[in-house]
Design a protein around this motif. Structure first.
Motif, PDB file in Angstrom:
ATOM      1  N   MET A 139       0.844  -1.169   0.000  1.00 57.68           N
ATOM      2  CA  MET A 139       0.000   0.000   0.000  1.00 57.68           C
ATOM      3  C   MET A 139       0.890   1.232   0.000  1.00 57.68           C
ATOM      4  N   THR A 140       0.486   2.220  -0.736  1.00 59.55           N
ATOM      5  CA  THR A 140       1.205   3.495  -0.774  1.00 59.55           C
ATOM      6  C   THR A 140       0.448   4.506   0.058  1.00 59.55           C
ATOM      7  N   THR A 141       1.171   5.174   0.915  1.00 60.78           N
ATOM      8  CA  THR A 141       0.575   6.211   1.738  1.00 60.78           C
ATOM      9  C   THR A 141       1.290   7.511   1.444  1.00 60.78           C
ATOM     10  N   GLU A 142       0.521   8.562   1.292  1.00 57.87           N
ATOM     11  CA  GLU A 142       1.109   9.871   1.011  1.00 57.87           C
ATOM     12  C   GLU A 142       0.652  10.845   2.081  1.00 57.87           C
ATOM     13  N   ILE A 143       1.605  11.566   2.606  1.00 55.67           N
ATOM     14  CA  ILE A 143       1.293  12.620   3.558  1.00 55.67           C
ATOM     15  C   ILE A 143       1.468  13.930   2.826  1.00 55.67           C
ATOM     16  N   GLY A 144       0.362  14.619   2.608  1.00 57.19           N
ATOM     17  CA  GLY A 144       0.407  15.879   1.874  1.00 57.19           C
ATOM     18  C   GLY A 144       1.002  16.996   2.698  1.00 57.19           C
ATOM     19  N   ARG A 198       6.618   3.523   8.139  1.00 55.91           N
ATOM     20  CA  ARG A 198       6.989   2.175   8.579  1.00 55.91           C
ATOM     21  C   ARG A 198       5.883   1.477   9.359  1.00 55.91           C
ATOM     22  N   GLN A 199       4.894   2.218   9.811  1.00 57.25           N
ATOM     23  CA  GLN A 199       3.839   1.625  10.644  1.00 57.25           C
ATOM     24  C   GLN A 199       2.989   0.669   9.830  1.00 57.25           C
ATOM     25  N   GLU A 200       2.735  -0.480  10.410  1.00 59.58           N
ATOM     26  CA  GLU A 200       1.892  -1.497   9.783  1.00 59.58           C
ATOM     27  C   GLU A 200       0.466  -1.354  10.296  1.00 59.58           C
ATOM     28  N   GLY A 201      -0.476  -1.691   9.462  1.00 54.83           N
ATOM     29  CA  GLY A 201      -1.859  -1.781   9.890  1.00 54.83           C
ATOM     30  C   GLY A 201      -2.643  -0.487   9.889  1.00 54.83           C
ATOM     31  N   LEU A 202      -2.076   0.596   9.384  1.00 55.31           N
ATOM     32  CA  LEU A 202      -2.853   1.820   9.286  1.00 55.31           C
ATOM     33  C   LEU A 202      -3.846   1.668   8.149  1.00 55.31           C
ATOM     34  N   PRO A 203      -5.077   2.111   8.365  1.00 52.16           N
ATOM     35  CA  PRO A 203      -6.076   1.958   7.300  1.00 52.16           C
ATOM     36  C   PRO A 203      -5.746   2.832   6.106  1.00 52.16           C
ATOM     37  N   GLY A 204      -6.144   2.366   4.939  1.00 55.19           N
ATOM     38  CA  GLY A 204      -5.970   3.162   3.735  1.00 55.19           C
ATOM     39  C   GLY A 204      -7.029   4.240   3.672  1.00 55.19           C
ATOM     40  N   GLY A 205      -6.999   5.012   2.651  1.00 52.38           N
ATOM     41  CA  GLY A 205      -7.988   6.060   2.483  1.00 52.38           C
ATOM     42  C   GLY A 205      -7.403   7.421   2.790  1.00 52.38           C
ATOM     43  N   ILE A 230       5.795  10.614  18.607  1.00 54.87           N
ATOM     44  CA  ILE A 230       4.792  11.446  17.945  1.00 54.87           C
ATOM     45  C   ILE A 230       4.058  10.626  16.886  1.00 54.87           C
ATOM     46  N   ALA A 231       4.799   9.878  16.073  1.00 52.25           N
ATOM     47  CA  ALA A 231       4.180   9.058  15.030  1.00 52.25           C
ATOM     48  C   ALA A 231       3.281   7.986  15.637  1.00 52.25           C
ATOM     49  N   GLY A 232       3.669   7.435  16.770  1.00 50.65           N
ATOM     50  CA  GLY A 232       2.835   6.447  17.451  1.00 50.65           C
ATOM     51  C   GLY A 232       1.499   7.041  17.863  1.00 50.65           C
ATOM     52  N   ALA A 233       1.536   8.265  18.364  1.00 49.93           N
ATOM     53  CA  ALA A 233       0.300   8.942  18.762  1.00 49.93           C
ATOM     54  C   ALA A 233      -0.574   9.236  17.547  1.00 49.93           C
ATOM     55  N   ILE A 234       0.040   9.643  16.446  1.00 52.94           N
ATOM     56  CA  ILE A 234      -0.709   9.901  15.220  1.00 52.94           C
ATOM     57  C   ILE A 234      -1.336   8.605  14.705  1.00 52.94           C
ATOM     58  N   ALA A 291      -2.095   5.906  16.382  1.00 52.01           N
ATOM     59  CA  ALA A 291      -3.167   5.476  17.281  1.00 52.01           C
ATOM     60  C   ALA A 291      -4.447   6.276  17.027  1.00 52.01           C
ATOM     61  N   ALA A 292      -4.309   7.575  16.806  1.00 58.25           N
ATOM     62  CA  ALA A 292      -5.473   8.417  16.534  1.00 58.25           C
ATOM     63  C   ALA A 292      -6.142   8.011  15.220  1.00 58.25           C
ATOM     64  N   ILE A 293      -5.344   7.677  14.224  1.00 56.65           N
ATOM     65  CA  ILE A 293      -5.909   7.242  12.937  1.00 56.65           C
ATOM     66  C   ILE A 293      -6.648   5.915  13.129  1.00 56.65           C
ATOM     67  N   GLN A 294      -6.044   4.982  13.875  1.00 52.32           N
ATOM     68  CA  GLN A 294      -6.669   3.675  14.112  1.00 52.32           C
ATOM     69  C   GLN A 294      -8.009   3.839  14.833  1.00 52.32           C
TER      70      GLN A 294
END
Length: 79
Positions: free
Chosen positions: A1-6, A33-40, A65-69, A71-74
């Motif tokens: 999966m490709t994830t883009e942060i604008g 590097r985080q696994e399991g983040l939802p797409g979209g 910081i990335a862990g908190a982000i 978790a919030a997305i999950q």
């Protein structure tokens, strides 16, 4: 999966000015590097405050910081 942060905006406390750019880049790398983040698409997400110890490395701070982000997305914290 490709994830883009604008765009990623971080507000760091006073004293982090010299480290801010590197920490911001490392947050992006850690999120990638985080696994399991939802797409979209998440238009906006608010996280914080995240407590960090200024004595820790830039990478350790970025990972926190990335862990908190992540978790919030999950939890569906995006708007």
């Amino acid at each position: 999966m490709t994830t883009e942060i604008g765009q990623l905006k971080l507000r760091l406390p006073a004293g982090f000015e010299a480290r801010a750019q590197r920490i911001g880049r490392l947050v992006g790398e850690s999120l990638a590097r985080q696994e399991g983040l939802p797409g979209g698409q998440v238009a906006q997400i608010g996280v914080g405050p995240v407590r960090v110890d200024a004595r820790r490395s830039d990478r350790a701070i970025a990972d926190s910081i990335a862990g908190a982000i992540g978790a919030a997305i999950q939890q569906g914290g995006g708007k």
